[in-house]
Design a protein around this motif. Structure first.
Motif, PDB file in Angstrom:
ATOM      1  N   SER A  80       0.826  -1.204   0.000  1.00  0.00           N
ATOM      2  CA  SER A  80       0.000   0.000   0.000  1.00  0.00           C
ATOM      3  C   SER A  80       0.864   1.260   0.000  1.00  0.00           C
ATOM      4  O   SER A  80       0.593   2.214  -0.734  1.00  0.00           O
ATOM      5  CB  SER A  80      -0.923  -0.020   1.219  1.00  0.00           C
ATOM      6  OG  SER A  80      -1.716   1.137   1.277  1.00  0.00           O
ATOM      7  N   TRP A 111       2.788   1.494  -3.489  1.00  0.00           N
ATOM      8  CA  TRP A 111       1.908   1.916  -4.577  1.00  0.00           C
ATOM      9  C   TRP A 111       1.426   3.344  -4.355  1.00  0.00           C
ATOM     10  O   TRP A 111       1.198   4.083  -5.316  1.00  0.00           O
ATOM     11  CB  TRP A 111       0.732   0.947  -4.690  1.00  0.00           C
ATOM     12  CG  TRP A 111       1.137  -0.383  -5.273  1.00  0.00           C
ATOM     13  CD1 TRP A 111       2.401  -0.785  -5.596  1.00  0.00           C
ATOM     14  CD2 TRP A 111       0.278  -1.479  -5.583  1.00  0.00           C
ATOM     15  NE1 TRP A 111       2.384  -2.064  -6.094  1.00  0.00           N
ATOM     16  CE2 TRP A 111       1.102  -2.512  -6.100  1.00  0.00           C
ATOM     17  CE3 TRP A 111      -1.088  -1.692  -5.468  1.00  0.00           C
ATOM     18  CZ2 TRP A 111       0.577  -3.752  -6.502  1.00  0.00           C
ATOM     19  CZ3 TRP A 111      -1.604  -2.925  -5.873  1.00  0.00           C
ATOM     20  CH2 TRP A 111      -0.781  -3.936  -6.388  1.00  0.00           C
ATOM     21  N   ARG A 140       2.920  -8.444  -2.611  1.00  0.00           N
ATOM     22  CA  ARG A 140       1.478  -8.705  -2.657  1.00  0.00           C
ATOM     23  C   ARG A 140       1.205 -10.183  -2.885  1.00  0.00           C
ATOM     24  O   ARG A 140       0.307 -10.765  -2.265  1.00  0.00           O
ATOM     25  CB  ARG A 140       0.828  -7.874  -3.754  1.00  0.00           C
ATOM     26  CG  ARG A 140      -0.686  -8.044  -3.741  1.00  0.00           C
ATOM     27  CD  ARG A 140      -1.390  -7.261  -4.789  1.00  0.00           C
ATOM     28  NE  ARG A 140      -2.832  -7.450  -4.666  1.00  0.00           N
ATOM     29  CZ  ARG A 140      -3.716  -6.952  -5.514  1.00  0.00           C
ATOM     30  NH1 ARG A 140      -3.318  -6.227  -6.527  1.00  0.00           N
ATOM     31  NH2 ARG A 140      -5.000  -7.181  -5.336  1.00  0.00           N
ATOM     32  N   LEU A 161      -5.120  -2.734   1.395  1.00  0.00           N
ATOM     33  CA  LEU A 161      -4.577  -1.978   0.260  1.00  0.00           C
ATOM     34  C   LEU A 161      -5.307  -0.659   0.043  1.00  0.00           C
ATOM     35  O   LEU A 161      -4.798   0.228  -0.638  1.00  0.00           O
ATOM     36  CB  LEU A 161      -4.655  -2.820  -1.014  1.00  0.00           C
ATOM     37  CG  LEU A 161      -3.733  -4.049  -1.061  1.00  0.00           C
ATOM     38  CD1 LEU A 161      -4.013  -4.881  -2.302  1.00  0.00           C
ATOM     39  CD2 LEU A 161      -2.271  -3.629  -1.026  1.00  0.00           C
ATOM     40  N   SER A 162      -6.501  -0.525   0.625  1.00  0.00           N
ATOM     41  CA  SER A 162      -7.265   0.714   0.446  1.00  0.00           C
ATOM     42  C   SER A 162      -6.622   1.892   1.174  1.00  0.00           C
ATOM     43  O   SER A 162      -7.085   3.030   1.025  1.00  0.00           O
ATOM     44  CB  SER A 162      -8.703   0.530   0.947  1.00  0.00           C
ATOM     45  OG  SER A 162      -8.746   0.408   2.363  1.00  0.00           O
ATOM     46  N   GLN A 219      -3.951   3.246   0.397  1.00  0.00           N
ATOM     47  CA  GLN A 219      -3.085   3.972  -0.533  1.00  0.00           C
ATOM     48  C   GLN A 219      -3.292   5.491  -0.508  1.00  0.00           C
ATOM     49  O   GLN A 219      -2.303   6.247  -0.505  1.00  0.00           O
ATOM     50  CB  GLN A 219      -3.275   3.444  -1.951  1.00  0.00           C
ATOM     51  CG  GLN A 219      -2.667   2.076  -2.185  1.00  0.00           C
ATOM     52  CD  GLN A 219      -2.861   1.597  -3.604  1.00  0.00           C
ATOM     53  OE1 GLN A 219      -2.428   2.235  -4.551  1.00  0.00           O
ATOM     54  NE2 GLN A 219      -3.539   0.477  -3.752  1.00  0.00           N
ATOM     55  N   TRP A 234      -1.297   7.065   2.236  1.00  0.00           N
ATOM     56  CA  TRP A 234       0.137   7.146   1.978  1.00  0.00           C
ATOM     57  C   TRP A 234       0.446   8.261   0.982  1.00  0.00           C
ATOM     58  O   TRP A 234       1.457   8.965   1.123  1.00  0.00           O
ATOM     59  CB  TRP A 234       0.651   5.806   1.457  1.00  0.00           C
ATOM     60  CG  TRP A 234       0.647   4.719   2.474  1.00  0.00           C
ATOM     61  CD1 TRP A 234      -0.209   3.644   2.533  1.00  0.00           C
ATOM     62  CD2 TRP A 234       1.518   4.584   3.601  1.00  0.00           C
ATOM     63  NE1 TRP A 234       0.072   2.858   3.615  1.00  0.00           N
ATOM     64  CE2 TRP A 234       1.126   3.411   4.289  1.00  0.00           C
ATOM     65  CE3 TRP A 234       2.575   5.338   4.092  1.00  0.00           C
ATOM     66  CZ2 TRP A 234       1.783   2.982   5.449  1.00  0.00           C
ATOM     67  CZ3 TRP A 234       3.233   4.911   5.240  1.00  0.00           C
ATOM     68  CH2 TRP A 234       2.831   3.743   5.902  1.00  0.00           C
TER      69      TRP A 234
END
Length: 309
Positions: A19, A22, A233, A249-250, A252, A255
């Protein structure tokens, strides 16, 4: 190769790294696309990543079990088509609208799992997905849309990319080949994306980066974001179910915002605290005791059907 025993903490840490990696790609991609065609940048980024991983461990690509190549190619096509559609549509959409639409994959993932695989998802995981979706809305709405006309075809293409990302998450989490040969499948899917985008870039030729700074950005995108990110991943989803992985992963956008504050001096706003809090709460629902990855819970692949009678 036997599938390792589930280790949820390892899976969570790997997916948090994905996360963050990306998330770091967004400002670099946005900057490089101003000087390089999208297809060229994607082809070079994924091509370098595939070559580096193949060169590091060439033995992992020999005598592969049946089904490994089809799984890797399918994963590469799902993610590659999704990323290409998202990048092309971004020209006609505000970035906030694009980000919110792509982020809807966190809810599309359990829906697709239920419809296509009959996968059962607990109410707690549904609540975590809903909180993550609310966080996406906060980042999109409170930070303000950039204005301008929203193209329905571009919006449809971006929604298609979200569906393809959700399908990619489900295939990666439920494919025996992907679980047993994570390294090989990662290399194959990266190579598939490189070939697909390379075909799109071929008519005009590949445009390399023009400055040392652009080469450094491409190196980060290739090695950290693609090679290490996709590998982490693949290994992470061996230990974490697909829907829980989508929730992790949500993070992102959080970040992306953190990097913008740290590197570019953007101010901390209400959207940062509220959206970040919602994402943190959604992840806590997943990892705390009583959740699908909490202590005492086993993380496994698809539940086998019960014998009749």
């Amino acid at each position: 190769m036997p599938v390792p025993a589930p280790r949820p903490v390892v899976g969570i840490l790997l997916l948090i790294f994905v996360s963050a990696a990306w998330g770091s790609a967004f400002p670099l991609m946005k900057d490089l696309i101003a000087r390089m065609p999208v297809a060229d940048l994607l082809a070079e980024r994924y091509g370098i990543a595939a070559l580096v991983l193949a060169a590091l461990r060439p033995g992992r690509l020999r005598r592969l079990p049946e089904g490994t190549w089809p799984a890797g190619v399918l994963l590469g096509l799902l993610f590659g088509v999704g990323q290409t559609a998202q990048a092309v549509a971004l020209h006609d959409l505000p970035s906030s609208v694009s980000g919110f639409t792509v982020g809807s994959h966190v809810v599309i993932t359990p829906v697709l799992g239920l419809v296509l695989l009959g996968a059962r998802t607990s109410p707690r995981v549904w609540a975590a997905a809903a909180l993550a979706m609310a966080a996406m809305a906060v980042f999109a709405v409170l930070r303000g849309a950039e204005g301008g006309h929203v193209s329905p075809p571009a919006l449809a293409a971006t929604l298609l990319s979200a569906v393809l990302y959700a399908a990619h998450t489900l295939v990666l989490g439920n494919s025996p080949a992907a679980r047993q040969n994570a390294y090989a499948v990662t290399v194959i899917q990266l190579g598939t994306i490189a070939v697909m985008t390379g075909v799109l870039a071929a008519p005009d030729g590949l445009t390399p980066p023009a400055t040392p700074g652009d080469w450094a950005a491409l190196g980060h995108l290739s090695i950290v974001v693609c090679a290490l990110g996709f590998l982490a991943r693949s290994w992470g989803q061996v230990h974490v179910p697909p829907v829980s992985a989508a929730v992790i992963l949500s993070a992102q956008p959080l970040w992306v915002t953190a990097l913008a504050v740290a590197l570019y001096g953007e101010p901390l706003t209400v959207s940062v605290f509220l959206g970040g809090g919602l994402i943190a709460l959604s992840m806590l629902l997943i990892v705390l005791p009583g959740g699908p990855l909490g202590p005492g819970r086993r993380v496994a692949g698809p539940v086998p059907p019960r014998p009749s009678g």
